[in-house]
Each structure stands twice: as C-alpha cells, then as structure tokens.
Design an enzyme around this catalytic site. Structure first.
Site, PDB file in Angstrom:
ATOM      1  N   GLY A   1     -22.535  15.757  37.471  1.00  0.00           N
ATOM      2  CA  GLY A   1     -22.184  14.549  38.203  1.00  0.00           C
ATOM      3  C   GLY A   1     -22.344  13.268  37.420  1.00  0.00           C
ATOM      4  O   GLY A   1     -22.467  12.190  38.005  1.00  0.00           O
ATOM      5  N   SER A   2     -22.299  13.352  36.076  1.00  0.00           N
ATOM      6  CA  SER A   2     -22.454  12.104  35.318  1.00  0.00           C
ATOM      7  C   SER A   2     -21.263  11.169  35.547  1.00  0.00           C
ATOM      8  O   SER A   2     -21.429   9.948  35.536  1.00  0.00           O
ATOM      9  CB  SER A   2     -22.661  12.384  33.827  1.00  0.00           C
ATOM     10  OG  SER A   2     -21.499  12.890  33.239  1.00  0.00           O
ATOM     11  N   ASN A   3     -20.098  11.725  35.776  1.00  0.00           N
ATOM     12  CA  ASN A   3     -18.940  10.866  36.091  1.00  0.00           C
ATOM     13  C   ASN A   3     -19.088  10.250  37.481  1.00  0.00           C
ATOM     14  O   ASN A   3     -18.728   9.084  37.693  1.00  0.00           O
ATOM     15  CB  ASN A   3     -17.636  11.651  35.962  1.00  0.00           C
ATOM     16  CG  ASN A   3     -17.194  11.779  34.515  1.00  0.00           C
ATOM     17  OD1 ASN A   3     -16.733  10.825  33.916  1.00  0.00           O
ATOM     18  ND2 ASN A   3     -17.381  12.957  33.940  1.00  0.00           N
TER      19      ASN A   3
ATOM     20  N   MET B   1     -14.372  21.751  39.069  1.00  0.00           N
ATOM     21  CA  MET B   1     -13.975  22.890  38.244  1.00  0.00           C
ATOM     22  C   MET B   1     -13.195  23.939  39.031  1.00  0.00           C
ATOM     23  O   MET B   1     -13.266  25.123  38.735  1.00  0.00           O
ATOM     24  CB  MET B   1     -15.219  23.517  37.590  1.00  0.00           C
ATOM     25  CG  MET B   1     -16.036  22.517  36.784  1.00  0.00           C
ATOM     26  SD  MET B   1     -15.068  21.537  35.630  1.00  0.00           S
ATOM     27  CE  MET B   1     -15.207  22.551  34.183  1.00  0.00           C
ATOM     28  N   ARG B   2     -12.438  23.482  40.030  1.00  0.00           N
ATOM     29  CA  ARG B   2     -11.564  24.371  40.785  1.00  0.00           C
ATOM     30  C   ARG B   2     -10.126  23.884  40.643  1.00  0.00           C
ATOM     31  O   ARG B   2      -9.883  22.669  40.654  1.00  0.00           O
ATOM     32  CB  ARG B   2     -11.915  24.371  42.289  1.00  0.00           C
ATOM     33  CG  ARG B   2     -13.366  24.576  42.630  1.00  0.00           C
ATOM     34  CD  ARG B   2     -13.880  25.945  42.286  1.00  0.00           C
ATOM     35  NE  ARG B   2     -13.106  27.040  42.859  1.00  0.00           N
ATOM     36  CZ  ARG B   2     -13.244  28.314  42.507  1.00  0.00           C
ATOM     37  NH1 ARG B   2     -14.125  28.640  41.566  1.00  0.00           N
ATOM     38  NH2 ARG B   2     -12.528  29.248  43.068  1.00  0.00           N
TER      39      ARG B   2
ATOM     40  N   ASN C   1      -7.834  12.985  38.217  1.00  0.00           N
ATOM     41  CA  ASN C   1      -8.738  13.928  37.557  1.00  0.00           C
ATOM     42  C   ASN C   1      -9.136  13.375  36.198  1.00  0.00           C
ATOM     43  O   ASN C   1      -8.371  12.651  35.562  1.00  0.00           O
ATOM     44  CB  ASN C   1      -8.005  15.269  37.368  1.00  0.00           C
ATOM     45  CG  ASN C   1      -8.873  16.311  36.686  1.00  0.00           C
ATOM     46  OD1 ASN C   1     -10.032  16.502  37.045  1.00  0.00           O
ATOM     47  ND2 ASN C   1      -8.321  17.002  35.697  1.00  0.00           N
TER      48      ASN C   1
ATOM     49  N   HIS D   1     -10.349  14.762  32.417  1.00  0.00           N
ATOM     50  CA  HIS D   1     -10.307  16.000  31.633  1.00  0.00           C
ATOM     51  C   HIS D   1     -10.785  15.694  30.205  1.00  0.00           C
ATOM     52  O   HIS D   1     -10.380  14.688  29.615  1.00  0.00           O
ATOM     53  CB  HIS D   1      -8.875  16.543  31.600  1.00  0.00           C
ATOM     54  CG  HIS D   1      -8.747  17.836  30.860  1.00  0.00           C
ATOM     55  ND1 HIS D   1      -9.158  19.035  31.403  1.00  0.00           N
ATOM     56  CD2 HIS D   1      -8.282  18.121  29.619  1.00  0.00           C
ATOM     57  CE1 HIS D   1      -8.947  19.994  30.520  1.00  0.00           C
ATOM     58  NE2 HIS D   1      -8.415  19.471  29.430  1.00  0.00           N
TER      59      HIS D   1
HETATM   60  C1  GAR Z   1     -16.562  16.393  32.359  1.00  0.00           C
HETATM   61  O1  GAR Z   1     -16.641  16.417  30.969  1.00  0.00           O
HETATM   62  C2  GAR Z   1     -15.128  16.582  32.797  1.00  0.00           C
HETATM   63  O2  GAR Z   1     -14.204  16.045  31.917  1.00  0.00           O
HETATM   64  C3  GAR Z   1     -15.035  18.067  32.853  1.00  0.00           C
HETATM   65  O3  GAR Z   1     -16.254  18.496  33.384  1.00  0.00           O
HETATM   66  C4  GAR Z   1     -17.268  17.590  32.976  1.00  0.00           C
HETATM   67  C5  GAR Z   1     -18.082  17.221  34.190  1.00  0.00           C
HETATM   68  O4  GAR Z   1     -19.182  16.442  33.816  1.00  0.00           O
HETATM   69  N1  GAR Z   1     -13.920  18.480  33.663  1.00  0.00           N
HETATM   70  C6  GAR Z   1     -13.119  19.473  33.339  1.00  0.00           C
HETATM   71  O5  GAR Z   1     -13.272  20.156  32.351  1.00  0.00           O
HETATM   72  C7  GAR Z   1     -11.983  19.707  34.316  1.00  0.00           C
HETATM   73  N2  GAR Z   1     -10.977  20.491  33.705  1.00  0.00           N
HETATM   74  P1  GAR Z   1     -20.055  15.694  34.908  1.00  0.00           P
HETATM   75  O6  GAR Z   1     -20.396  16.704  36.008  1.00  0.00           O
HETATM   76  O7  GAR Z   1     -21.294  15.267  34.178  1.00  0.00           O
HETATM   77  O8  GAR Z   1     -19.275  14.532  35.452  1.00  0.00           O
END
Ligand code: GAR
Length: 222
Positions: A41-43, A119-120, A136, A138
């Site tokens: 969940g850093s984003n 991630m779904r 999204n 990526h």
């Molecule tokens: C992020 O790096 C995002 O780009 C990736 O998952 C990570 C989640 O980080 N998403 C994907 O790969 C989607 N295809 P977070 O939970 O720290 O935000």
C-alpha cells in the site's frame, strides 16, 4: 489548465525530481476516489499524503483490498479511511469479485477508481460500471513488460532504462491510454528488489500526477 509551470507534455513525463505534481486548479468539491490495493500500500499512502498536503483535490472514500494480510489496510486505519476486505478466494469468478467491488464503490459514491498495486485482472463488470474512470499504476515503461513480474522482465531483458506508467484501464491488460510515466535507470548491480524500490519512489509521484490529470480530464479542463 494546470498550476504547473511546465508545458502539458512535460507534465505527463516526470523525468526530474524537481517537477511539481500535476495539479488541478478546480474549486469543485474533492473527487471521491476508490482505491484498490493488494499489498504494502505504499502507493495508497502516497495518495493519502498528497491529499493531506493539498497536492491532490480528492478524497479517498474507500480502500478495497483483497488480501487479508495487506498492509494497505493498516495504513487506511492510520488515515481514518474506510476499508473493505473482498477476498478473491471467496468469489467463484473474476466477474463475481468485480461485482462485489462495484457494489462497495457505489456504496461510497466513488467517482474515480485507482488500482494502486491491485494484483487482480479486472473484467468488463468493473470497467463498464466506471467507464474511463479506472486507472492503474504499473512498474514498467509501457508498452514494454506488461503483466506480472514487470521488474524481473526488465532485468532479464537487460534494458538500461525502465520506469513506471499510470494509465487508463481497458480490458486488455496494461494496454490503456497512458496518463503519466517516469523513467528509471537500470544499474549494473541492480536486483529486482533494488530496482523496484527506485521505481516505487517514482510511482509515488506518478500516481498523484496521474490522478490529478484524470480529474482534470473528467472535469473537462484537459
Ligand atoms: C507497485 O510497484 C505497482 O506498480 C505494482 O505493485 C506494486 C504495489 O506496491 N503493480 C503491478 O505490478 C500491477 N501490475 P504498493 O502496494 O507498495 O503500492
């Protein structure tokens, strides 16, 4: 219009650490976001902090997470943001999960959906409920390295530059119109972990810039 001093093309391509986030200058009430997250969940945190710092004229109405262990849920408590667990294992199909997501997002009057580490694979059930309202993030410079393990793919391909992309979501995975990108150099000594950590620093700027850009598009000022 944007409050950034940069021309429009530069605001979509964050290459320098001094670039200010793309901001809307819109007096309307904050747009209600529904954030979908599966992991740390850093984003999500970057979004919540940008709102707190008034870099984003939005409000996170609800966090939906699919993994009971997701640290994003802890972060939501710290920010007093409602969170709803929808465990994908409890649903017979992707469509059934997406219908449950739509129901929650409707319950919270969500206007814009942000897949922040979701991630779904999503289906038309979600996309048709929120047409051109799902974005999204990526961890690659799309259209390179779509799908899972994008950072590993970049290392395996021996590219010298990768990055991250925020884009509108369409049924074909990682293929929608690009909103904002940032480039990240791949260093000779990089592992998947070190490279992903540097990409994530950029993601946290890109996701905020992309949400601001999406809001501006929705409100018709772009
Ligand atoms: C992020 O790096 C995002 O780009 C990736 O998952 C990570 C989640 O980080 N998403 C994907 O790969 C989607 N295809 P977070 O939970 O720290 O935000």
């Amino acid at each position: 219009m944007t409050s950034s001093l940069l021309p429009d093309w530069a605001s979509q391509c964050l290459c320098s650490p001094i670039v200010t986030p793309y901001r809307t200058a819109n007096p309307e009430k904050p747009m209600k976001l529904g954030v979908l997250a599966s992991g740390s969940g850093s984003n999500f945190e970057a979004i919540a902090q940008a709102i707190a710092q008034q870099h984003l004229e939005a409000q996170v109405a609800v966090l939906v997470y699919n993994n009971p262990q997701a640290k994003a849920a802890v972060r939501s408590q710290q920010h007093n943001i409602p969170a709803q667990l929808l465990n994908h294992r409890d649903y017979a199909s992707r469509e059934a999960l997406d219908q449950a997501i739509v129901d929650v997002l409707r319950q919270y009057d969500v206007e814009l959906v942000v897949m922040a580490g979701w991630m779904r694979v999503v289906t038309p059930v979600l996309l048709e409920a929120f047409p051109r309202r799902v974005l999204n993030i990526h961890p690659s410079l799309l259209p390179s390295f779509k799908g899972i393990r994008a950072v590993e793919q970049a290392i395996a391909a021996q590219v010298k530059i990768t990055g991250c992309t925020a884009h509108w979501v369409v049924p074909e995975v990682d293929s929608g119109e690009i909103l904002v990108q940032a480039a990240v150099p791949v260093l000779p000594e990089d592992t998947t972990e070190t490279l992903h950590a540097r990409i994530q620093v950029q993601e946290h700027r890109v996701i905020v810039a992309a949400i601001n850009r999406a809001i501006a598009q929705i409100r018709g000022s772009l």
